[in-house]
Design a protein around this motif. Structure first.
Motif, PDB file in Angstrom:
ATOM      1  N   LYS A   8      22.379  -1.659  10.957  1.00  0.00           N
ATOM      2  CA  LYS A   8      21.276  -0.683  11.062  1.00  0.00           C
ATOM      3  C   LYS A   8      21.290  -0.090  12.463  1.00  0.00           C
ATOM      4  CE  LYS A   8      18.439  -3.520   8.046  1.00  0.00           C
ATOM      5  NZ  LYS A   8      19.356  -4.667   8.171  1.00  0.00           N
ATOM      6  N   SER A   9      21.041   1.198  12.536  1.00  0.00           N
ATOM      7  CA  SER A   9      21.028   1.890  13.826  1.00  0.00           C
ATOM      8  C   SER A   9      20.092   1.178  14.799  1.00  0.00           C
ATOM      9  CB  SER A   9      20.559   3.337  13.596  1.00  0.00           C
ATOM     10  OG  SER A   9      20.539   4.016  14.810  1.00  0.00           O
ATOM     11  N   GLY A  10      20.522   1.061  16.038  1.00  0.00           N
ATOM     12  CA  GLY A  10      19.695   0.438  17.067  1.00  0.00           C
ATOM     13  C   GLY A  10      19.954  -1.054  17.231  1.00  0.00           C
ATOM     14  N   GLU A  11      20.644  -1.661  16.267  1.00  0.00           N
ATOM     15  CA  GLU A  11      20.939  -3.096  16.371  1.00  0.00           C
ATOM     16  C   GLU A  11      22.130  -3.329  17.317  1.00  0.00           C
ATOM     17  OE1 GLU A  11      19.387  -5.030  12.205  1.00  0.00           O
ATOM     18  OE2 GLU A  11      21.503  -4.448  12.295  1.00  0.00           O
ATOM     19  N   ALA A  60      25.052  -8.534  28.453  1.00  0.00           N
ATOM     20  CA  ALA A  60      25.516  -7.367  27.696  1.00  0.00           C
ATOM     21  C   ALA A  60      24.642  -7.080  26.470  1.00  0.00           C
ATOM     22  CB  ALA A  60      26.962  -7.583  27.252  1.00  0.00           C
ATOM     23  N   CYS A  61      23.887  -8.086  26.047  1.00  0.00           N
ATOM     24  CA  CYS A  61      23.070  -7.951  24.823  1.00  0.00           C
ATOM     25  C   CYS A  61      21.605  -8.271  25.164  1.00  0.00           C
ATOM     26  CB  CYS A  61      23.558  -8.893  23.724  1.00  0.00           C
ATOM     27  SG  CYS A  61      25.307  -8.781  23.350  1.00  0.00           S
ATOM     28  N   PRO A  62      20.934  -7.424  25.931  1.00  0.00           N
ATOM     29  CA  PRO A  62      19.569  -7.755  26.363  1.00  0.00           C
ATOM     30  C   PRO A  62      18.600  -7.921  25.196  1.00  0.00           C
ATOM     31  CG  PRO A  62      20.178  -5.499  27.000  1.00  0.00           C
ATOM     32  CD  PRO A  62      21.414  -6.149  26.479  1.00  0.00           C
ATOM     33  N   LYS A  63      18.886  -7.305  24.056  1.00  0.00           N
ATOM     34  CA  LYS A  63      17.981  -7.455  22.893  1.00  0.00           C
ATOM     35  C   LYS A  63      18.499  -8.491  21.897  1.00  0.00           C
ATOM     36  CE  LYS A  63      17.065  -2.589  22.610  1.00  0.00           C
ATOM     37  NZ  LYS A  63      16.965  -1.534  21.627  1.00  0.00           N
ATOM     38  N   GLY A  64      19.422  -9.357  22.334  1.00  0.00           N
ATOM     39  CA  GLY A  64      19.987 -10.356  21.432  1.00  0.00           C
ATOM     40  C   GLY A  64      21.048  -9.741  20.533  1.00  0.00           C
ATOM     41  N   ILE A  65      21.529 -10.566  19.597  1.00  0.00           N
ATOM     42  CA  ILE A  65      22.625 -10.131  18.721  1.00  0.00           C
ATOM     43  C   ILE A  65      22.123 -10.137  17.267  1.00  0.00           C
ATOM     44  CG2 ILE A  65      24.950 -10.700  17.885  1.00  0.00           C
ATOM     45  CD1 ILE A  65      25.387 -12.120  20.634  1.00  0.00           C
ATOM     46  N   ASP A  66      22.296  -9.003  16.604  1.00  0.00           N
ATOM     47  CA  ASP A  66      21.878  -8.909  15.190  1.00  0.00           C
ATOM     48  C   ASP A  66      23.035  -9.207  14.236  1.00  0.00           C
ATOM     49  OD1 ASP A  66      19.095  -7.848  15.614  1.00  0.00           O
ATOM     50  OD2 ASP A  66      20.283  -6.367  16.727  1.00  0.00           O
TER      51      ASP A  66
END
Ligand code: NDP
Length: 346
Positions: free
Chosen positions: A145-148, A215-221
C-alpha cells in the motif's frame, strides 16, 4: 562423424558450500528428437539459488537430483531439429534443458520466445521465473500500500530488484539490503531504491538492526524474505503490526541443508519468532512460484510495458561458456553475482 554435445552432471553431493569437485563436465552424442520432441541448441542457461537445494538429498517441494544426473535448470535456445507439429527450426524456446549445450525435449510445455520482442535473456530473468517471483510474491502476499515501508535483501538480484522497483512504482518507501557498497549504489541509482544498507558493514544482527531503524523511521510493513540469517534477525523486531512477510527464499542457510548451522542463532529461536508473529498480527506466507504459472500472463501484461518504457531496470551477470557454470554458480551462492546470473552457452 557423430556430433557431440556437452553437459554438466552432479558428480557428488556437497557437504556445505559446493566446490568444483561436485560437478563433472561430460561429452556425449547430440540426441535425435523423438516423435513430439524438438532438439534445442542452448544459447543462455539460468543459474538460480534453488539449484543448491536440489543437490542435497533432503525432502523438499521438488525431488533431489540423482548423483550422476544432469544438473537441472531453465535455459533458452534455438530449435535446430523438430519432430513436433507447430515448432519450427529457427524458433526460440525456453524450457528446462538443464546444464547442457543441447537437449531433445518434448515440445509440449515449451514456451516460445520472440527474439524481436525483447532480448532472449529476459525470458530467464526480468520477464522470466525470478522477475515473476518478485512481482507475484509482492502483490499476492506483500499486499503493498502506498506510504508503507518495504525491506528486501539480495536487492540487486532479479527477485529483489523486481520487488523493490514494483513497490517503488506503487508509492512505498523501499529499503534494500545488499552485499557491498557497489551493489548498494546500484540499488539506489539503477533500481531507484530509497536507501540500501550494506549487510557486510554490520558484524551483528543488532548493529544491522540499528542501521535499519534509522532507514525505516516508521517501522517495516513488508519484509520480502530472500535470505534469512542475520538480515531476518535484524528485521523482525522492526515489523509493524499487521505487517506481511512473503517467504520467498533463505539463501543464507542453503549451504547447510536449508535449515542452517545458525538457525538457532540468538534472536531467531522458535518461541521468540512465534511470539513476534503473534503479538504483531503478522501474515507470513511461504510460496513457490511453480505453483502459480497461471498468473504469468498478468505479470507480462503489467511489467512488460514497464521494462519497455524504462521504469523497470534490468541487470544481468553473464558468464561465458558452459564449463564455467559451476564456478559462476558457487559465486552466486555467496553474492559473487551482480544481477541475474546466467551462462552464455553458444
Ligand atoms: P540473486 O541473484 O539475488 O542471488 C542471490 C543473492 O543472495 C546474492 O547475490 C547475495 O546478494 C545474497 N546472499 C547470499 N548469501 C547471503 C547471506 N548470507 N546474507 C544475505 N544475502 C546473501 O538471487 P535471486 O534473485 O535469483 O533469488 C533471491 C531469493 O529468492 C533466493 O533465496 C532464491 O532461492 C529465492 N527464490 C525463490 C523462488 C520461489 O519460488 N519461492 C523463486 C526464485 C527465487 P548480496 O551480495 O547483495 O548479499
Amino acid at each position: 562423424m557423430t556430433e557431440m554435445m556437452k553437459q554438466i552432471a552432479l558428480a557428488s553431493r556437497p557437504d556445505g558450500a559446493p566446490t568444483p569437485a561436485n560437478f563433472r563436465l561430460e561429452e556425449l552424442p547430440v540426441p535425435t528428437p523423438a516423435a513430439g520432441e524438438v532438439l534445442v541448441r542452448v544459447h543462455y542457461m539460468s543459474l538460480d539459488p534453488y539449484m543448491r537445494g536440489r543437490m542435497d538429498d533432503s525432502k523438499s517441494y521438488a525431488a533431489s537430483l540423482q548423483v550422476g544426473g544432469k544438473m537441472e535448470g531453465g535455459s533458452v535456445g534455438e530449435i535446430i531439429a523438430s519432430n513436433a507439429e507447430g515448432f519450427e527450426v529457427g524458433e526460440f524456446v525456453m524450457g528446462g534443458f538443464g546444464w547442457a549445450t543441447h537437449a531433445a525435449v518434448p515440445a509440449v510445455g515449451l514456451a516460445k520466445v520472440d527474439p524481436n520482442a525483447a532480448p532472449i535473456t529476459y525470458s530467464l530473468g526480468v520477464l522470466g521465473m525470478p522477475g515473476f517471483t518478485g512481482w507475484f510474491g509482492l502483490m499476492e502476499y506483500g499486499k503493498p500500500k502506498s506510504g508503507e515501508t518495504l525491506v528486501v535483501a539480495a536487492a540487486t538480484g532479479p527477485v529483489g530488484s523486481m520487488v523493490g522497483q514494483i513497490a517503488k512504482s506503487l508509492g512505498l518507501r523501499v529499503i534494500g539490503i545488499a552485499g557491498g557498497p557497489e551493489k548498494c549504489k546500484m540499488a539506489v541509482e539503477h533500481f531507484g531504491f530509497d536507501e540500501c544498507i550494506d549487510h557486510y558493514a554490520y558484524a551483528t544482527a543488532s548493529e544491522l538492526n540499528e542501521a535499519l531503524q534509522a532507514a525505516c523511521p516508521k517501522g517495516i510493513d513488508i519484509y520480502f524474505e530472500n535470505v534469512g540469517g542475520k538480515v531476518l534477525e535484524a528485521v523482525l523486531p522492526l515489523m509493524n503490526q499487521y505487517g506481511r512477510i512473503p517467504i520467498c527464499g533463505m539463501i543464507a542457510w542453503y549451504n547447510a541443508g536449508g535449515l542452517g548451522a545458525d538457525a538457532s542463532q540468538k534472536g531467531l529461536t522458535g518461541p521468540k519468532l512465534w511470539r513476534t508473529i503473534l503479538v504483531n498480527f503478522l501474515s507470513v506466507n511461504g510460496f513457490i512460484i511453480s505453483n502459480h504459472w497461471d498468473r504469468l500472463g498478468e505479470f507480462h501484461k503489467t511489467v512488460g510495458p514497464m521494462i519497455a518504457n524504462g521504469s523497470v531496470a534490468v541487470q544481468e551477470d553473464i558468464t561465458e561458456g558452459l564449463e564455467n557454470a559451476p564456478d559462476a554458480f558457487i559465486k552466486l551462492l555467496t553474492g559473487g553475482n551482480t544481477g541475474k546470473a546466467m551462462v552464455k552457452v553458444i
